[in-house]
Design an enzyme around this catalytic site. Structure first.
Site, PDB file in Angstrom:
ATOM      1  N   ALA A   1       0.809  -1.213   0.000  1.00 20.12           N
ATOM      2  CA  ALA A   1       0.000   0.000   0.000  1.00 20.12           C
ATOM      3  C   ALA A   1       0.850   1.275   0.000  1.00 20.12           C
ATOM      4  O   ALA A   1       0.334   2.369  -0.190  1.00 20.12           O
ATOM      5  CB  ALA A   1      -0.933   0.010   1.212  1.00 20.12           C
ATOM      6  N   CYS A   2       2.153   1.126   0.172  1.00 23.89           N
ATOM      7  CA  CYS A   2       3.068   2.262   0.301  1.00 23.89           C
ATOM      8  C   CYS A   2       3.584   2.705  -1.070  1.00 23.89           C
ATOM      9  O   CYS A   2       4.165   1.905  -1.823  1.00 23.89           O
ATOM     10  CB  CYS A   2       4.229   1.857   1.206  1.00 23.89           C
ATOM     11  SG  CYS A   2       5.617   2.991   1.223  1.00 23.89           S
ATOM     12  N   SER A   3       3.410   3.990  -1.386  1.00 25.24           N
ATOM     13  CA  SER A   3       3.864   4.501  -2.686  1.00 25.24           C
ATOM     14  C   SER A   3       5.387   4.457  -2.808  1.00 25.24           C
ATOM     15  O   SER A   3       5.918   4.205  -3.899  1.00 25.24           O
ATOM     16  CB  SER A   3       3.359   5.930  -2.905  1.00 25.24           C
ATOM     17  OG  SER A   3       3.886   6.799  -1.930  1.00 25.24           O
TER      18      SER A   3
END
Length: 119
Positions: free
Chosen positions: A8-10
């Site tokens: 979920a982390c860019s």
């Protein structure tokens, strides 16, 4: 080479894209699902040359609930921090790349990812 990510982390997705673009050979570890042990966290800290408070995400809700911002940052408190990271993996800064030469980097920038590739 291994990279600890949260999908979920860019920043994690960006690091993976750069590794793929460079044709790097790596293994993905989704550390929220495959939680690192206390020993693995100690080993990564040694490779990073950092202390546990240096890789703790203090703005996370869990960090606020635990009150980590008030914890001492000294040798006597090191194990408390490491145990918290193992018990609450969401608090671990990401992505972390362990490089071929035995070192590691917190790969939040393209430059850090390239640094890991060059090791």
């Amino acid at each position: 080479m291994e990279i600890w990510i949260n999908p979920a982390c860019s920043k994690c997705r960006s690091a993976l894209s750069l590794l793929d673009a460079e044709g790097a050979d790596y293994t993905v570890r989704r550390y929220l699902e495959d939680v690192p042990s206390v020993e693995e966290i100690r080993a990564v800290l040694d490779r990073l040359g950092l202390e546990p408070w240096d890789i703790t995400r203090t703005q996370e809700a869990e960090a606020k609930e635990l009150g980590v911002r008030e914890w001492a940052k000294d040798a006597g408190s090191r194990e408390r921090w490491i145990t918290a990271l193992a018990s609450h993996p969401k608090l671990i800064q990401r992505p972390i790349i362990t490089a071929q030469d035995g070192s590691a980097v917190v790969a939040r920038t393209d430059e850090a990812v390239r640094d890991a590739l060059g090791r």
